[in-house]
Design a protein around this motif. Sequence first.
Motif, PDB file in Angstrom:
ATOM      1  N   LEU A 111      10.099   8.261   3.849  1.00  0.00           N
ATOM      2  CA  LEU A 111       8.943   7.851   3.244  1.00  0.00           C
ATOM      3  C   LEU A 111       9.490   7.382   1.761  1.00  0.00           C
ATOM      4  CD1 LEU A 111       6.430  10.691   3.916  1.00  0.00           C
ATOM      5  CD2 LEU A 111       6.480   8.478   5.067  1.00  0.00           C
ATOM      6  N   ASN A 112      10.679   7.923   1.264  1.00  0.00           N
ATOM      7  CA  ASN A 112      11.278   7.545  -0.072  1.00  0.00           C
ATOM      8  C   ASN A 112      11.646   6.153   0.308  1.00  0.00           C
ATOM      9  OD1 ASN A 112      10.806   9.762  -1.914  1.00  0.00           O
ATOM     10  ND2 ASN A 112      12.667  10.663  -1.233  1.00  0.00           N
ATOM     11  N   ASN A 113      12.561   6.019   1.482  1.00  0.00           N
ATOM     12  CA  ASN A 113      12.905   4.468   1.807  1.00  0.00           C
ATOM     13  C   ASN A 113      11.863   3.467   1.715  1.00  0.00           C
ATOM     14  OD1 ASN A 113      15.360   5.370   1.851  1.00  0.00           O
ATOM     15  ND2 ASN A 113      15.576   5.419   4.168  1.00  0.00           N
ATOM     16  N   LEU A 114      10.596   4.019   1.765  1.00  0.00           N
ATOM     17  CA  LEU A 114       9.462   2.978   2.009  1.00  0.00           C
ATOM     18  C   LEU A 114       8.890   2.896   0.516  1.00  0.00           C
ATOM     19  CD1 LEU A 114       7.542   4.318   5.291  1.00  0.00           C
ATOM     20  CD2 LEU A 114       8.981   2.102   4.871  1.00  0.00           C
ATOM     21  N   GLY A 115       9.322   3.722  -0.346  1.00  0.00           N
ATOM     22  CA  GLY A 115       8.766   3.506  -1.846  1.00  0.00           C
ATOM     23  C   GLY A 115       7.873   4.524  -2.192  1.00  0.00           C
ATOM     24  N   MET A 116       7.440   5.700  -1.281  1.00  0.00           N
ATOM     25  CA  MET A 116       6.411   6.412  -1.621  1.00  0.00           C
ATOM     26  C   MET A 116       7.265   7.712  -2.560  1.00  0.00           C
ATOM     27  SD  MET A 116       4.967   6.443   2.204  1.00  0.00           S
ATOM     28  CE  MET A 116       3.151   6.884   1.748  1.00  0.00           C
ATOM     29  N   LEU A 117       6.221   8.340  -3.134  1.00  0.00           N
ATOM     30  CA  LEU A 117       6.869   9.308  -4.008  1.00  0.00           C
ATOM     31  C   LEU A 117       6.235  10.618  -3.294  1.00  0.00           C
ATOM     32  CD1 LEU A 117       5.094   8.056  -7.400  1.00  0.00           C
ATOM     33  CD2 LEU A 117       7.422   7.734  -6.811  1.00  0.00           C
ATOM     34  N   VAL A 118       7.251  11.252  -2.824  1.00  0.00           N
ATOM     35  CA  VAL A 118       7.106  12.672  -2.079  1.00  0.00           C
ATOM     36  C   VAL A 118       7.104  13.760  -3.088  1.00  0.00           C
ATOM     37  CG1 VAL A 118       7.848  13.949  -0.010  1.00  0.00           C
ATOM     38  CG2 VAL A 118       8.167  11.600  -0.097  1.00  0.00           C
ATOM     39  N   ALA A 119       6.136  14.478  -3.121  1.00  0.00           N
ATOM     40  CA  ALA A 119       6.004  15.695  -3.793  1.00  0.00           C
ATOM     41  C   ALA A 119       7.094  16.504  -3.583  1.00  0.00           C
ATOM     42  CB  ALA A 119       4.592  16.480  -3.583  1.00  0.00           C
ATOM     43  N   PRO A 120       7.576  17.204  -4.664  1.00  0.00           N
ATOM     44  CA  PRO A 120       8.481  18.014  -4.448  1.00  0.00           C
ATOM     45  C   PRO A 120       8.671  19.528  -3.575  1.00  0.00           C
ATOM     46  CG  PRO A 120       8.400  17.671  -6.726  1.00  0.00           C
ATOM     47  CD  PRO A 120       7.281  17.165  -5.903  1.00  0.00           C
TER      48      PRO A 120
ATOM     49  N   ALA B 203       0.836  -1.322  -0.248  1.00  0.00           N
ATOM     50  CA  ALA B 203      -0.067  -0.131  -0.125  1.00  0.00           C
ATOM     51  C   ALA B 203       0.784   1.298  -0.014  1.00  0.00           C
ATOM     52  CB  ALA B 203      -1.070   0.032   1.327  1.00  0.00           C
ATOM     53  N   LEU B 204       2.121   1.136   0.475  1.00  0.00           N
ATOM     54  CA  LEU B 204       3.121   2.370   0.517  1.00  0.00           C
ATOM     55  C   LEU B 204       3.665   2.379  -0.782  1.00  0.00           C
ATOM     56  CD1 LEU B 204       4.582   1.623   3.993  1.00  0.00           C
ATOM     57  CD2 LEU B 204       2.496   3.050   3.526  1.00  0.00           C
ATOM     58  N   ARG B 205       4.313   1.579  -1.494  1.00  0.00           N
ATOM     59  CA  ARG B 205       4.859   1.624  -2.647  1.00  0.00           C
ATOM     60  C   ARG B 205       4.462   2.672  -3.768  1.00  0.00           C
ATOM     61  NH1 ARG B 205       6.055  -3.570  -2.339  1.00  0.00           N
ATOM     62  NH2 ARG B 205       7.892  -4.053  -1.036  1.00  0.00           N
ATOM     63  N   GLY B 206       5.041   3.702  -4.291  1.00  0.00           N
ATOM     64  CA  GLY B 206       4.271   4.451  -5.231  1.00  0.00           C
ATOM     65  C   GLY B 206       3.128   5.448  -4.714  1.00  0.00           C
ATOM     66  N   MET B 207       3.044   5.417  -3.894  1.00  0.00           N
ATOM     67  CA  MET B 207       1.946   6.257  -3.005  1.00  0.00           C
ATOM     68  C   MET B 207       2.309   7.904  -2.993  1.00  0.00           C
ATOM     69  SD  MET B 207      -1.006   6.731  -1.486  1.00  0.00           S
ATOM     70  CE  MET B 207      -1.790   5.241  -0.921  1.00  0.00           C
ATOM     71  N   PRO B 208       1.737   8.490  -3.755  1.00  0.00           N
ATOM     72  CA  PRO B 208       2.022  10.060  -3.768  1.00  0.00           C
ATOM     73  C   PRO B 208       1.818  10.609  -2.221  1.00  0.00           C
ATOM     74  CG  PRO B 208       0.661   9.697  -5.592  1.00  0.00           C
ATOM     75  CD  PRO B 208       0.676   8.470  -4.643  1.00  0.00           C
ATOM     76  N   VAL B 209       2.692  11.495  -1.914  1.00  0.00           N
ATOM     77  CA  VAL B 209       2.377  12.113  -0.572  1.00  0.00           C
ATOM     78  C   VAL B 209       2.955  13.501  -0.438  1.00  0.00           C
ATOM     79  CG1 VAL B 209       4.599  10.897   0.328  1.00  0.00           C
ATOM     80  CG2 VAL B 209       3.014  11.794   2.057  1.00  0.00           C
ATOM     81  N   GLY B 210       2.390  14.391   0.199  1.00  0.00           N
ATOM     82  CA  GLY B 210       2.921  15.657   0.474  1.00  0.00           C
ATOM     83  C   GLY B 210       3.007  15.844   1.924  1.00  0.00           C
ATOM     84  N   ILE B 211       4.226  16.532   2.187  1.00  0.00           N
ATOM     85  CA  ILE B 211       4.764  16.815   3.452  1.00  0.00           C
ATOM     86  C   ILE B 211       4.885  18.235   3.868  1.00  0.00           C
ATOM     87  CG2 ILE B 211       5.773  14.632   3.536  1.00  0.00           C
ATOM     88  CD1 ILE B 211       8.251  16.060   3.088  1.00  0.00           C
ATOM     89  N   VAL B 212       4.233  18.490   5.180  1.00  0.00           N
ATOM     90  CA  VAL B 212       4.456  19.816   5.644  1.00  0.00           C
ATOM     91  C   VAL B 212       4.459  19.878   7.187  1.00  0.00           C
ATOM     92  CG1 VAL B 212       2.739  20.686   3.666  1.00  0.00           C
ATOM     93  CG2 VAL B 212       1.929  19.876   6.049  1.00  0.00           C
ATOM     94  N   SER B 213       5.073  20.835   7.630  1.00  0.00           N
ATOM     95  CA  SER B 213       5.460  20.717   9.158  1.00  0.00           C
ATOM     96  C   SER B 213       4.986  22.254   9.672  1.00  0.00           C
ATOM     97  CB  SER B 213       6.939  20.581   9.373  1.00  0.00           C
ATOM     98  OG  SER B 213       7.150  20.495  10.708  1.00  0.00           O
TER      99      SER B 213
END
Length: 192
Positions: A140-149, A111-121
């Motif tokens: 999150l990249n290590n988990l295979g997720m696609l983190v938005a730039p 469920a994690l691989r390839g999942m787009p994700v946006g991160i904020v703090s």
Amino acid sequence: MSIRLLAFAASTRKASVNRRLIERLAHHARQEGAEVSLLDLNDFPMPLYDGDSEEANGRPASADRLQEMLASHQGLLLATPEYNGFFSPLLKNTFDWLSRPAADGQSGMDALRGMPVGIVSASPGAMGGMRALPFVRLYLNNLGMLVAPQQIAVSRAASAFHEDGSLDDEGQDHALAAVARQVIELARLRHG
């Protein structure tokens, strides 16, 4: 095609500035046409990850429920506080459990691989959680997720929001909207 995004803050504090930030990010995503499921990690309690406990008891039911929710969405919006220059232990523990195999043997990573994700703090300090975001991205990249730039860190967050939830700084509010747009675009590219 309507994009469904899951959103949560990696903080369980009642007055969390990251909860306010994820609510605003969810608002922007809805403005862009996405359906957003905003959840509270208090509703998904998980013990500190322990391999012996996992071997004896399996993955917690709350991790299974959260993973089912994640799998039914095309993207993720995530806000994290900064703890001593790093992301929150709650974020790490949540994904440690989500990445573990389910009771049926299915890989938690699917469920994690390839999942787009946006991160904020957001943080009450001057850095706004900026030191934590590169570590979140790496994890999150290590988990295979696609983190938005695009990402954003809101400083002095205790006084950064209007009563309606919008940010005082219009430029930051526009940058927050850009995070939502990028996650939606990545999700559309991935799911056609």
